[in-house]
Design an enzyme around this catalytic site. Sequence first.
Site, PDB file in Angstrom:
ATOM      1  N   LYS B 135       0.894  -1.054  -0.016  1.00 15.96           N
ATOM      2  CA  LYS B 135       0.114  -0.003   0.080  1.00 15.96           C
ATOM      3  C   LYS B 135       0.722   1.122   0.069  1.00 15.96           C
ATOM      4  CE  LYS B 135       0.722   0.547   4.174  1.00 15.96           C
ATOM      5  NZ  LYS B 135       1.935   0.160   4.036  1.00 15.96           N
ATOM      6  N   TYR B 220      -2.259   4.755   6.959  1.00 21.75           N
ATOM      7  CA  TYR B 220      -2.480   3.817   8.245  1.00 21.75           C
ATOM      8  C   TYR B 220      -3.751   4.546   8.979  1.00 21.75           C
ATOM      9  CZ  TYR B 220       1.655   1.104   7.650  1.00 21.75           C
ATOM     10  OH  TYR B 220       2.706   0.424   6.857  1.00 21.75           O
TER      11      TYR B 220
END
Lengths: 366, 366
Positions: B135, B220
């Site tokens: 990611k 995150y």
Amino acid sequence: MSQNPRRQFLTHSAALAAAPLLAGISGRALGQAPARKLGVALCGLGSLATNQIAPALQKTRNCRLAGIVTGTPSKAEEWQKKYGLADKSIYDYKNMHRMADNKDIDIVYVVTPNALHLEHALAAAAAGKHVFCEKPMEITVERCQQMVDGLKKAGRMLGVGYRCQFEPNHLECVRLAKEKVLGDVKIIDANFGFAIGDPTQWRLKHDLAGGGSLMDVGIYCLQTTRMITGEEPVWINAAEVKTDAVKFKEVDETVMWQTKFPSGVVANCVSTYSANGLAGFRVAASRGWFGLDPAYFYGGNRGRRSDGPEINIQVPDQFALELEDFADAIINKRPTKVPGEMGLSDVKYLMAIYESIKKGRPVSLA
Amino acid sequence: MSQNPRRQFLTHSAALAAAPLLAGISGRALGQAPARKLGVALCGLGSLATNQIAPALQKTRNCRLAGIVTGTPSKAEEWQKKYGLADKSIYDYKNMHRMADNKDIDIVYVVTPNALHLEHALAAAAAGKHVFCEKPMEITVERCQQMVDGLKKAGRMLGVGYRCQFEPNHLECVRLAKEKVLGDVKIIDANFGFAIGDPTQWRLKHDLAGGGSLMDVGIYCLQTTRMITGEEPVWINAAEVKTDAVKFKEVDETVMWQTKFPSGVVANCVSTYSANGLAGFRVAASRGWFGLDPAYFYGGNRGRRSDGPEINIQVPDQFALELEDFADAIINKRPTKVPGEMGLSDVKYLMAIYESIKKGRPVSLA
């Protein structure tokens, strides 16, 4: 949940029962012990006055509880009995002018709802008394200015109750920032809130409080960002969120705001009346970090820093610290660290936060 | 400061040296141990692949390091020697199509710079391989969609490397939120950042990274807010701050954003490349709070909750957990918990954050 919305601030205070004497803790070089203690009249006998300030006054070496102002006769009776106050030192909000004849009272500590601070501060000043005023100082910049002007005209000292300005854990964080112990400060994350109880209390009424969580507890986060940076915000971006439109019909429930400071430091803050658990700040710097969690309780504040040592300085009573300092400033004819101008500028920034919310875009203060 | 900007993620991992075996820790009921371990080829041999993923592959029971893709011959030689890889399993970025003939490789784990993910994922899919992609999945929503479509067309599985989706401390926080253990979730404060080192690295180049701190570590915090609420943001307000216009000429240095979720939960987040010390989240609920600090390191994440018990579940290796799960999903023909669609939607929200910054006002997603 406690019926007293502010009781949770006390979470850690039990541990302080055996705290050492105040004088050795404050770390400040106070002036000589005065010939007599300055007399403080508490104006407004809510939970803050009852549970924090009156007990604190028993612990100071240069001031003492010398009078009360209350609109509730039963409270007057109770307090007079408990603290052995003279009949002449019991006032209601309509006869404060009589204080002019009472030499036992030097300072009036205004602890009434925010929107009444000006009226009570001016009444005290007119009676020749110094004024210590709870924060937020008032509900508009104009009213803060009137208070500053009124006290200046009366030649009396004005202080605002920023207890964190005297809290040694906060001061240690200010030192870490100022001395760049962990490098340049870059980002401050600060939050304060609690789940507010009684829906009928004055804190939820706009006319008395001037706003909600932001005015009441957000001001702590704002102060932290100003203390840590030593700067004034130049840009504010804010948003409000309401999940209970009935309870928070008149005031803000949750406010999130971002500020920029001239040096490039940025702050991201939250105030809330909807939840418990946000009561700290974290400062991110170029080589490490530091912060307090909790930061804003009446006792038990503590913190950490990334290079190891815990930040945990015991404070027997924050209200005693701020009152001792104010009395000392009066006795020694020196400026207070928390003048009316500080209270006024905070209200200016709080209003800019509300302006940003209203406009739905950032507000520039530069 | 470390020359390796990501080394600080490891802060607490030393304490895990004596961690127990993985299988007993994951807490998931994995399928039967496979007849053979699935072969994973690492595509991109930067520090993440070198220091985290390759070691993690040694700890999984259902997959193994079976090949590499690198543009650097010296790395190929070093890795082949260290991990005993067959000659046929060493690829460069131009001959990945040859993987079609290599039955030792089942999965390609794409760990190249963000803007190269699509090309490498499609090359792997064309060779008949499943794809696990770091990611952020890609640098635009369109490119994420192309990856999803390409893998679907190839009939191969696509997963995105959201290690926190398997991290038991995070999962415990999700449980606390979902079961309302401390009441209704109201506010989430989440921050992640580090002081980035080498100014020449790809993370600071827009064409390769698609953005700066927000894309790299802000994601995150975004994931945390989605995991804790189980909802999708409907409103985003964001601002960017740059203190080093040279180093961060192409990408964002610090981003602050606020999100609202349909239930009324709000989040206040910061990502930064300018400072260390923000790597946690705090969830404020109606009856208490919980959170992790640190939350986002490779090891040693831990947290607290207001009703007492510490949240501190030892995790031997987060990358091993995510890889075991992906291999298990392939072996047992079940969906992955971290599909391409999740990666795509995160990029959609990241782009909305950039849109809000650009427009200087909130963006509605409802």
